[in-house]
Design an enzyme around this catalytic site. Sequence first.
Site, PDB file in Angstrom:
ATOM      1  N   ASP A   9       0.838  -1.194   0.000  1.00 29.22           N
ATOM      2  CA  ASP A   9       0.000   0.000   0.000  1.00 29.22           C
ATOM      3  C   ASP A   9       0.879   1.253   0.000  1.00 29.22           C
ATOM      4  OD1 ASP A   9      -2.383   1.419  -0.075  1.00 29.22           O
ATOM      5  OD2 ASP A   9      -3.224   0.482   1.700  1.00 29.22           O
ATOM      6  N   LYS A  85      -3.071  -0.799  -7.607  1.00 32.50           N
ATOM      7  CA  LYS A  85      -4.210  -0.110  -6.991  1.00 32.50           C
ATOM      8  C   LYS A  85      -3.935   1.378  -7.166  1.00 32.50           C
ATOM      9  CE  LYS A  85      -6.077   1.276  -2.556  1.00 32.50           C
ATOM     10  NZ  LYS A  85      -5.880   1.228  -1.097  1.00 32.50           N
ATOM     11  N   ASP A  87      -5.101   5.051  -6.467  1.00 31.92           N
ATOM     12  CA  ASP A  87      -5.933   5.890  -5.611  1.00 31.92           C
ATOM     13  C   ASP A  87      -6.235   7.212  -6.315  1.00 31.92           C
ATOM     14  OD1 ASP A  87      -7.369   6.530  -3.291  1.00 31.92           O
ATOM     15  OD2 ASP A  87      -5.769   5.862  -1.963  1.00 31.92           O
ATOM     16  N   ARG A 145     -12.973   0.251  -6.385  1.00 33.07           N
ATOM     17  CA  ARG A 145     -13.373   0.490  -5.002  1.00 33.07           C
ATOM     18  C   ARG A 145     -14.560   1.447  -5.015  1.00 33.07           C
ATOM     19  NH1 ARG A 145      -9.286   3.531  -0.859  1.00 33.07           N
ATOM     20  NH2 ARG A 145     -10.832   4.033   0.691  1.00 33.07           N
ATOM     21  N   ASP A 149     -12.492   4.348   3.157  1.00 34.31           N
ATOM     22  CA  ASP A 149     -11.882   3.399   4.092  1.00 34.31           C
ATOM     23  C   ASP A 149     -12.798   3.161   5.276  1.00 34.31           C
ATOM     24  OD1 ASP A 149      -9.589   3.224   2.568  1.00 34.31           O
ATOM     25  OD2 ASP A 149      -8.444   4.625   3.799  1.00 34.31           O
TER      26      ASP A 149
END
Length: 153
Positions: A9, A85, A87, A145, A149
């Site tokens: 991450d 991933k 963001d 997504r 979170d």
Amino acid sequence: AGYNRVNIDDCWAAKERAADGSLQANATRFPHGIKYLADYMHARGLKLGIYGDVGTQTCGGYPGSLNHFKQDAQTFADWGIDSLKLDGCNVDVADMSTLYPEMGAALNATGRPILYSCSWPAYLVGSKTIPTNYTLIGIYCNLWRNYDDIQDS
């Protein structure tokens, strides 16, 4: 154990890009670099995923991919990365419908199959002016997504 992927991450990168503009790993956290780690994982039958950001910086303040999509995609491919991933911090939400597809095209142009996970819809959920177009998202992203979170309550 039932899994075949390890994903890194945010905060894996150095705070600055290399002199040639490429992303580089934090030398303290990854003293042998990301390619070494990917090779290590692949030798054990695992795939390696990495985190990036479509904006100028990641959510943690590390270099983002905006204006570096082709270079970053090629760097990930050269390192042997299996998934990304991406963001959506530090960028205008209105630009996501062009930026996420641009990075997807850059990944595809490398010739390496890289699973592309977009955080694009998660940033549209709170938008009152930009509808979430899942048909478009599904064209460009392998998975995505949808929400923020999870926070400890």
